[in-house]
Design an enzyme around this catalytic site. Structure first.
Site: not given
Ligand SMILES: NC(=O)C1=CN([C@@H]2O[C@H](COP(=O)(O)OP(=O)(O)OC[C@H]3O[C@@H](n4cnc5c(N)ncnc54)[C@H](O)[C@@H]3O)[C@@H](O)[C@H]2O)C=CC1
Ligand SMILES: O=C(O)C(=O)CO
Length: 491
Positions: A175-176, A271-273, A297, A302, A320-322
């Site tokens: 998604r992101i 901006c993932s983890r 981010d 953390e 961590h404000i994404a």
């Molecule tokens: N910094 C922040 O504030 C935020 C961080 N996040 C992080 O972003 C992550 C992703 O969120 P979404 O896009 O909504 O999830 P999503 O599930 O739509 O996307 C994750 C993608 O990663 C792919 N993936 C999984 N393992 C992989 C690998 N080994 N190599 C390559 N691709 C791989 C999946 O196939 C999937 O398409 C969340 O799990 C969260 O940890 C999400 C929102 C805010």
């Molecule tokens: O939703 C998440 O995974 C975050 O990191 C904060 O929005």
């Protein structure tokens, strides 16, 4: 014995006890819980990260559900405590749930919710901001100005990277990642290379169409490529943004070796983890390669940073404000509350966690479903595979009626009333009809409408002693379903 933690209580006489481990933005989430007879307890402790002991103390002897945060360690101990207290559900106020031991939740039969979709664009926008800030050295330049060092324009002052025509690399095009890719391709006319375990057909189609549009305008088109390995992205991209989930396969995905594969002047955004990057290796790489820049981010330990990172001029770092836009944070709170509420009330699971808009529309009651439960399958919960939601104002002089037509699957023929509730103080009636049909979905719609019409007529009669003119409604709704875009369908 854990110390008692301070709380704020809403609707003290509510039947179901729901805890939020933090105050969350907005009030809609509180109101939605209160309307459904929940007593809401919000932890008001000053410390940012609650310990397992703090949360056990909050759960106490009777707790129906908890809304928690990504900073908390939801493992065996907490799920055992929640289960002992009669709890059915926990929801992270986050889409990522690497802080949750889902197997432990399964063991205790506790549903685990998360909040996908509502933060996609907000998070992608921050990744784009970090990409730009790193490319154009905005933070360095800002510090320079504030330090009073600017004494006139110079040809070499803070020269950075032009994005147009370069290649953006996305690792994890979910998604992101996909939303970010679209922003960078469309906004800056960058080519795309992505790596994901799955093909992102929609993203590919978008870039193809945009490339054709540019070409038809006499401009240089853009191209996409799905890489067969992550290394291919690292070698070819000028800006690389990380968006995978954090799990065993992505822990230290970016390490000393992968950093060495990247271009010397590349930009890396995370901006993932935090643990997706080996931060010690990153600090070393930043030291050795001053033209390599990062936008971060999230951090490996953390809220701490690895030694040396804070001193690196070629790093842009934010806490961590994404997902931190008002709309998104309020929406996250709403989705998390509805996950917990839905489990307490025994609602089905929403069929498409990428399409959560109906839960966020404040002008109608949310669908009677849990927006996103990550262990629904393991717990044997039923998913809503098709969901149509319509509302009709002033259907009767004093009622607002909302239909939810829910198609579970098409394997047997068994129409049944799924849910009926009367919200007395709102003076609204909601009827949900679940149809399981071997026929096609359209037939299911027809059938459910007939059934819903009858059910509502009987219900109205029982509630208000009035017979209702639903004959016309059946045809009107069918017409709308076939012709209008106000219906949200997840497929
Ligand atoms: N910094 C922040 O504030 C935020 C961080 N996040 C992080 O972003 C992550 C992703 O969120 P979404 O896009 O909504 O999830 P999503 O599930 O739509 O996307 C994750 C993608 O990663 C792919 N993936 C999984 N393992 C992989 C690998 N080994 N190599 C390559 N691709 C791989 C999946 O196939 C999937 O398409 C969340 O799990 C969260 O940890 C999400 C929102 C805010
Ligand atoms: O939703 C998440 O995974 C975050 O990191 C904060 O929005």
């Amino acid at each position: 014995m854990a110390k008692p933690v301070s709380i704020e209580v809403w609707n003290p006489n509510g039947k179901y006890r729901v805890i939020s481990t933090k105050p969350m933005p907005g009030t809609r989430w509180i109101n939605l819980l209160i309307e459904q007879d929940c007593r809401v307890e919000i932890c008001t402790e000053k410390k940012t990260i609650l310990s397992v002991e703090d949360i056990i103390s909050l759960i106490g002897n009777k707790c129906d559900g908890v809304i928690g945060q990504l900073t908390e360690d939801w493992g065996e101990t907490l799920f055992a405590a929640l289960s002992r207290a009669g709890g059915k559900a926990f929801s992270n106020m986050a889409v990522g749930y690497n802080n949750v031991d889902v197997n432990a939740a399964n063991k205790y039969g506790v549903a685990v919710g998360n909040t996908p979709g509502v933060l996609t664009e907000t998070t992608a926008e921050l990744a784009a901001s970090l990409s730009l800030a790193a490319a154009r050295r905005i933070v360095e330049a800002d510090e320079f100005m504030r330090a009073g060092l600017y004494d006139g324009w110079l040809p070499h002052l803070f020269v950075g990277n032009l994005l147009k025509g370069q290649t953006v690399g996305v690792i994890g095009a979910g998604r992101i990642g996909s939303a970010y890719a679209r922003m960078m391709v469309e906004g800056f006319k960058m080519n795309l290379i992505y790596y994901d375990l799955y093909q992102s057909t929609r993203l590919e189609k978008f870039v193809t169409a945009y490339g054709e549009f540019l070409k038809s305008n006499g401009e240089q088109p853009v191209y996409w490529k799905r890489a067969s390995s992550m290394d291919e992205v690292l070698r070819e991209a000028d800006v690389i943004s990380l968006h995978p989930v954090l799990d065993k396969t992505t822990y230290h995905l970016i390490n000393k070796e992968s950093l060495a594969t990247m271009k010397k002047e590349a930009i890396l955004v995370n901006c993932s983890r935090g643990p997706v990057i080996d931060e010690v290796a990153l600090v070393e790489h930043l030291k050795q390669n001053p033209m390599f820049r990062v936008g971060l981010d999230v951090f490996e330990d953390e809220p701490f940073m690895k030694p040396g990172l804070a001193e690196m001029k070629n790093a842009v770092i934010v806490p961590h404000i994404a997902s931190a836009s008002k709309w998104t944070r309020e929406g996250m709170a709403t989705l998390a509350a509805l996950n917990v509420l839905g489990k307490i009330k025994g609602y089905p699971i929403w069929g498409d966690s990428n399409r959560v808009e109906p839960f966020l529309n404040e002008s109608v009651p949310p669908p009677a479903a849990c927006p996103s439960i990550v262990n629904a399958k393991a717990l044997g919960n039923i998913h809503v595979s098709k969901h149509y939601s319509l509302s009709f104002s002033k259907l009767q002089s004093h009622d607002v009626c909302a239909y939810n037509f829910t198609f579970i699957n098409q394997s047997c023929f068994l129409p049944q009333v799924y849910l009926f509730q009367s919200y007395k103080h709102q003076r609204s009636v909601r009827v949900a009809v679940r149809v399981v049909s071997p026929m096609n979905v359209k037939f299911g719609v027809v059938l459910s409408l007939v059934y819903a019409r009858l059910t509502m007529a009987i219900t109205m009669y029982m509630l208000h002693g009035e017979s209702t003119p639903f004959i016309y409604l059946h045809f009107a709704v069918l017409y709308v379903i076939e012709n209008s875009s106000i219906i949200s369908s997840n497929k």
